[in-house]
Scaffold this motif. Structure first.
Motif, mmCIF file in Angstrom:
data_model
loop_
_atom_site.group_PDB
_atom_site.id
_atom_site.type_symbol
_atom_site.label_atom_id
_atom_site.label_comp_id
_atom_site.label_asym_id
_atom_site.label_seq_id
_atom_site.Cartn_x
_atom_site.Cartn_y
_atom_site.Cartn_z
ATOM 1 N N HIS A 53 58.396 24.781 24.491
ATOM 2 C CA HIS A 53 59.333 25.073 25.581
ATOM 3 C C HIS A 53 58.873 26.362 26.252
ATOM 4 O O HIS A 53 59.268 27.456 25.869
ATOM 5 C CB HIS A 53 60.765 25.233 25.056
ATOM 6 N N LEU A 54 58.007 26.230 27.252
ATOM 7 C CA LEU A 54 57.466 27.391 27.942
ATOM 8 C C LEU A 54 58.524 27.901 28.919
ATOM 9 O O LEU A 54 58.748 27.313 29.979
ATOM 10 C CB LEU A 54 56.185 26.998 28.693
ATOM 11 N N SER A 55 59.188 28.992 28.575
ATOM 12 C CA SER A 55 60.327 29.455 29.366
ATOM 13 C C SER A 55 59.910 30.056 30.697
ATOM 14 O O SER A 55 60.666 30.027 31.673
ATOM 15 C CB SER A 55 61.130 30.484 28.562
ATOM 16 N N GLY A 56 58.712 30.638 30.762
ATOM 17 C CA GLY A 56 58.211 31.221 32.009
ATOM 18 C C GLY A 56 56.795 30.757 32.274
ATOM 19 O O GLY A 56 56.057 30.415 31.347
ATOM 20 N N ALA A 57 56.400 30.718 33.533
ATOM 21 C CA ALA A 57 55.066 30.243 33.899
ATOM 22 C C ALA A 57 53.982 31.097 33.241
ATOM 23 O O ALA A 57 54.206 32.269 32.898
ATOM 24 C CB ALA A 57 54.903 30.267 35.414
ATOM 25 N N PHE A 58 52.804 30.502 33.069
ATOM 26 C CA PHE A 58 51.727 31.146 32.316
ATOM 27 C C PHE A 58 50.394 30.852 32.991
ATOM 28 O O PHE A 58 50.036 29.697 33.216
ATOM 29 C CB PHE A 58 51.720 30.597 30.883
ATOM 30 N N MET A 59 49.650 31.923 33.312
ATOM 31 C CA MET A 59 48.313 31.804 33.892
ATOM 32 C C MET A 59 47.309 32.388 32.914
ATOM 33 O O MET A 59 47.507 33.480 32.371
ATOM 34 C CB MET A 59 48.237 32.566 35.215
ATOM 35 N N GLN A 60 46.222 31.661 32.668
ATOM 36 C CA GLN A 60 45.209 32.092 31.713
ATOM 37 C C GLN A 60 43.817 31.805 32.274
ATOM 38 O O GLN A 60 43.576 30.721 32.804
ATOM 39 C CB GLN A 60 45.406 31.355 30.393
ATOM 40 N N VAL A 61 42.903 32.783 32.149
ATOM 41 C CA VAL A 61 41.562 32.656 32.705
ATOM 42 C C VAL A 61 40.537 32.793 31.583
ATOM 43 O O VAL A 61 40.622 33.706 30.757
ATOM 44 C CB VAL A 61 41.288 33.735 33.773
ATOM 45 N N GLY A 81 35.029 30.959 34.013
ATOM 46 C CA GLY A 81 35.233 30.868 35.453
ATOM 47 C C GLY A 81 36.290 29.878 35.867
ATOM 48 O O GLY A 81 36.349 29.494 37.041
ATOM 49 N N VAL A 82 37.155 29.471 34.930
ATOM 50 C CA VAL A 82 38.222 28.524 35.241
ATOM 51 C C VAL A 82 39.552 29.108 34.768
ATOM 52 O O VAL A 82 39.651 29.640 33.657
ATOM 53 C CB VAL A 82 37.980 27.165 34.571
ATOM 54 N N ALA A 83 40.559 29.013 35.629
ATOM 55 C CA ALA A 83 41.905 29.473 35.283
ATOM 56 C C ALA A 83 42.815 28.272 35.082
ATOM 57 O O ALA A 83 42.680 27.252 35.763
ATOM 58 C CB ALA A 83 42.463 30.366 36.387
ATOM 59 N N SER A 84 43.730 28.389 34.147
ATOM 60 C CA SER A 84 44.744 27.356 33.946
ATOM 61 C C SER A 84 46.098 27.919 34.344
ATOM 62 O O SER A 84 46.351 29.117 34.213
ATOM 63 C CB SER A 84 44.783 26.900 32.487
ATOM 64 N N PHE A 85 46.950 27.036 34.846
ATOM 65 C CA PHE A 85 48.322 27.432 35.172
ATOM 66 C C PHE A 85 49.273 26.421 34.566
ATOM 67 O O PHE A 85 49.130 25.217 34.775
ATOM 68 C CB PHE A 85 48.538 27.498 36.681
ATOM 69 N N TRP A 102 36.160 32.586 22.075
ATOM 70 C CA TRP A 102 36.795 32.274 23.352
ATOM 71 C C TRP A 102 37.440 33.542 23.883
ATOM 72 O O TRP A 102 38.352 34.081 23.266
ATOM 73 C CB TRP A 102 37.830 31.177 23.135
ATOM 74 N N GLN A 103 36.915 34.033 25.003
ATOM 75 C CA GLN A 103 37.457 35.238 25.619
ATOM 76 C C GLN A 103 38.351 34.847 26.803
ATOM 77 O O GLN A 103 37.950 34.049 27.652
ATOM 78 C CB GLN A 103 36.349 36.168 26.109
ATOM 79 N N LEU A 104 39.554 35.421 26.838
ATOM 80 C CA LEU A 104 40.552 35.061 27.836
ATOM 81 C C LEU A 104 41.310 36.282 28.314
ATOM 82 O O LEU A 104 41.371 37.298 27.614
ATOM 83 C CB LEU A 104 41.589 34.090 27.243
ATOM 84 N N CYS A 105 41.879 36.189 29.506
ATOM 85 C CA CYS A 105 42.945 37.104 29.897
ATOM 86 C C CYS A 105 44.083 36.254 30.446
ATOM 87 O O CYS A 105 43.864 35.135 30.921
ATOM 88 C CB CYS A 105 42.480 38.152 30.899
ATOM 89 N N TRP A 106 45.310 36.773 30.327
ATOM 90 C CA TRP A 106 46.435 35.959 30.797
ATOM 91 C C TRP A 106 47.544 36.833 31.367
ATOM 92 O O TRP A 106 47.611 38.044 31.143
ATOM 93 C CB TRP A 106 46.962 35.064 29.686
ATOM 94 N N PRO A 127 38.923 26.783 39.645
ATOM 95 C CA PRO A 127 37.839 27.776 39.562
ATOM 96 C C PRO A 127 38.352 29.156 39.947
ATOM 97 O O PRO A 127 39.039 29.313 40.960
ATOM 98 C CB PRO A 127 36.819 27.254 40.582
ATOM 99 N N PHE A 128 38.030 30.145 39.133
ATOM 100 C CA PHE A 128 38.560 31.491 39.379
ATOM 101 C C PHE A 128 37.740 32.500 38.583
ATOM 102 O O PHE A 128 37.506 32.320 37.389
ATOM 103 C CB PHE A 128 40.034 31.558 38.952
ATOM 104 N N ASP A 129 37.311 33.572 39.241
ATOM 105 C CA ASP A 129 36.590 34.651 38.578
ATOM 106 C C ASP A 129 37.608 35.601 37.958
ATOM 107 O O ASP A 129 38.290 36.339 38.670
ATOM 108 C CB ASP A 129 35.700 35.389 39.577
ATOM 109 N N GLY A 130 37.724 35.585 36.650
ATOM 110 C CA GLY A 130 38.743 36.378 35.983
ATOM 111 C C GLY A 130 38.358 37.795 35.651
ATOM 112 O O GLY A 130 39.199 38.567 35.175
#
Length: 279
Positions: A53-61, A81-85, A102-106, A127-130
């Motif tokens: 149950h994802l209560s708030g939106a989430f962006m991860q690159v 080079g790919v972002a998920s929403f 796996w290296q990520l920022c969110w 596609p997104f340069d994080g």
């Protein structure tokens, strides 16, 4: 992961995962932007997260390596080079691959954020340069570890928000799509056809297809479906409406078709989704 593994809220980090995070509890600038927290992580198996149950939106690159991310009811390999929403009120999961870092920022948004509103954006990979976003998050983290100057923190958060907008606001880059989908959101239950949508955008159906694939990575019909299911998921957890009523609200005359579509995109039947424990 097995389907059964997706039924339980899961947060497994493991001993070989390193995390840097800044939370709104300690940063007024994040709270002011309705951002729950931001993070940079260098992860390794068994790193696994399942949010039923994802209560708030989430962006991860993805910044390096590769992992697996569940969106739109399907597993995707999430590479550099790919972002998920993931919008609010969806089943969301991701995990490391064996023997692969796996290296990520969110950026995790609060339920009160405009980014978390039902229909704000459908789930997807873009596609997104994080790296610039990573540097801004690390800059904020270092400021919080030092003087935590409110003005400097606000500047870093403003930079974070600007980079987020580049990925999350594709409608704003194409005014014709922006006006069209806003009109659709105002009347989501209408039986919209491709020709109806094209007339709203004042373009040909084929041009509309091209713009949707370019901006959303999906057809106009799939975008409409994901928006409808996002609206339905929001109503299931925020209202006591009957499931049949919600189905009609979002454009499904046949409750069976609605249930099957909901299950395909979220992993749950509507009744199961409503009855799940919430975090």
């Amino acid at each position: 992961m097995e389907t059964s593994d997706l039924l339980t809220e899961t947060h497994i980090f493991g001993d070989d995962t390193r995390l840097i995070t800044v939370r709104a509890d300690h940063c007024e600038a994040l709270a002011a932007r309705h951002i729950a927290h931001v993070a940079v992580i260098d992860a390794a198996a068994p790193y696994t997260v399942v949010r039923t149950h994802l209560s708030g939106a989430f962006m991860q690159v993805c910044l390096g390596g590769a992992g697996r991310t569940l969106l739109d009811g399907q597993w995707h390999t999430h590479t550099v080079g790919v972002a998920s929403f993931a919008p609010a009120h969806v089943l969301h999961a991701f995990h490391c691959l064996p023997d692969t870092r796996w290296q990520l920022c969110w950026v995790r948004f609060m339920p009160t954020s405009p980014r978390s509103l039902a229909g704000a954006m459908a789930p997807g990979l873009t596609p997104f340069d994080g790296r610039p976003l990573e540097h801004a998050i690390l800059g904020l983290s270092r400021e919080m570890d030092a003087d935590a100057d409110p003005g400097t923190c606000a500047t870093w958060v403003d930079i974070i928000e600007r980079y987020v907008a580049r990925m999350i606001d594709p409608w704003q880059r194409e005014p014709r799509l922006n006006d069209m989908w806003n009109a659709v959101l105002d009347d989501i239950g209408r039986p919209w056809s491709l020709e109806d949508l094209a007339r709203l955008a004042n373009i040909s159906p084929e041009h509309l297809r091209r713009l949707c694939w370019k901006n959303f990575g999906r057809s106009p019909g799939k975008q409409l479906t994901t928006m409808r299911i996002a609206q339905a998921a929001n109503q299931l957890v925020t209202t006591q409406k009957k499931i049949e009523t919600i189905a009609r609200d979002v454009g499904y005359v046949n409750p069976f078709t609605f249930s099957n579509t909901f299950k395909r995109l979220t992993g749950f039947r509507p009744s199961e989704y409503r009855s799940r424990p919430r975090t």
